[in-house]
Write a protein that holds these residues in place. Structure first.
Motif, PDB file in Angstrom:
ATOM      1  N   UNK A 120      27.963  37.617  39.228  1.00  0.00           N
ATOM      2  CA  UNK A 120      29.093  38.542  39.116  1.00  0.00           C
ATOM      3  C   UNK A 120      29.410  39.091  40.496  1.00  0.00           C
ATOM      4  N   UNK A 121      30.689  39.082  40.849  1.00  0.00           N
ATOM      5  CA  UNK A 121      31.081  39.569  42.172  1.00  0.00           C
ATOM      6  C   UNK A 121      32.549  39.954  42.158  1.00  0.00           C
ATOM      7  N   UNK A 122      32.923  40.782  43.129  1.00  0.00           N
ATOM      8  CA  UNK A 122      34.330  41.081  43.343  1.00  0.00           C
ATOM      9  C   UNK A 122      34.547  41.453  44.793  1.00  0.00           C
ATOM     10  N   UNK A 123      35.802  41.347  45.217  1.00  0.00           N
ATOM     11  CA  UNK A 123      36.168  41.701  46.588  1.00  0.00           C
ATOM     12  C   UNK A 123      37.444  42.530  46.549  1.00  0.00           C
ATOM     13  N   UNK A 124      37.566  43.415  47.552  1.00  0.00           N
ATOM     14  CA  UNK A 124      38.724  44.301  47.598  1.00  0.00           C
ATOM     15  C   UNK A 124      38.981  44.752  49.032  1.00  0.00           C
ATOM     16  N   UNK A 125      40.192  45.248  49.241  1.00  0.00           N
ATOM     17  CA  UNK A 125      40.595  45.733  50.566  1.00  0.00           C
ATOM     18  C   UNK A 125      39.899  47.028  50.942  1.00  0.00           C
ATOM     19  N   UNK A 126      39.619  47.899  49.962  1.00  0.00           N
ATOM     20  CA  UNK A 126      38.965  49.164  50.283  1.00  0.00           C
ATOM     21  C   UNK A 126      37.936  49.506  49.213  1.00  0.00           C
ATOM     22  N   UNK A 127      36.986  50.351  49.606  1.00  0.00           N
ATOM     23  CA  UNK A 127      35.893  50.712  48.716  1.00  0.00           C
ATOM     24  C   UNK A 127      35.491  52.161  48.951  1.00  0.00           C
ATOM     25  N   UNK A 128      35.316  52.888  47.846  1.00  0.00           N
ATOM     26  CA  UNK A 128      34.797  54.252  47.877  1.00  0.00           C
ATOM     27  C   UNK A 128      33.688  54.343  46.839  1.00  0.00           C
ATOM     28  N   UNK A 129      32.825  55.355  47.005  1.00  0.00           N
ATOM     29  CA  UNK A 129      31.774  55.573  46.017  1.00  0.00           C
ATOM     30  C   UNK A 129      31.524  57.063  45.858  1.00  0.00           C
TER      31      UNK A 129
END
Length: 148
Positions: A120-129
């Motif tokens: 399972x994986x995903x990619x994105x332009x931005x990331x917050x947590x």
């Protein structure tokens, strides 16, 4: 519950340290939405941005649960656990590669091999947590499941 932006590899290393590399965690919930919609006049407003929020819980404290917010999702590949297997994440990877943030539930996973795996994986332009340790337990946080 303040959102913390992941900007670079230093931020990635910090998050992986804080959450123990996702060891002994699980993907509790996932919520995906787009910015597209149909208005009251039935006109389509197509906006190409897709976003994903993921709630992870783990068997350790400080924090025991975090939420990741991926904005501008480029790829999304989630594989449910096979029947009679657990859903424990033993380790995960989080990397910045060619301007995209990638999360995968396998420490050895790499974007170049993304189509050759059942990871399972995903990619994105931005990331917050953010720390959502108060969100432990069975209760759903992204919606109520009823009449299924």
């Amino acid at each position: 519950m303040e959102w913390l932006e992941i900007k670079d590899n230093k931020d990635i290393e910090k998050l992986l340290y804080i959450f123990g590399g996702f060891h002994d965690s699980c993907l509790k919930e996932l919520y995906m939405w787009t910015e597209s919609y149909v208005d009251d006049n039935l006109s389509m407003s197509p906006v190409p941005d897709t976003n994903v929020r993921i709630l992870f819980q783990r068997q350790y404290s400080n924090p025991s649960a975090i939420e990741l917010l991926f904005k501008g999702v480029a790829q999304f590949h989630i594989v449910p656990s096979p029947e009679n297997y657990d859903s424990i994440i033993y380790d995960a990877t989080l990397i910045l590669h060619k301007g995209l943030f990638y999360w995968a539930n396998d420490y050895n996973w790499e974007p170049e091999n993304s189509m050759l795996t059942e990871t399972s994986w995903l990619s994105a332009k931005s990331l917050k947590w953010r720390d959502v340790s108060s969100w432990m337990g069975k209760e759903n946080r992204y919606g109520i499941i009823s009449d299924l």
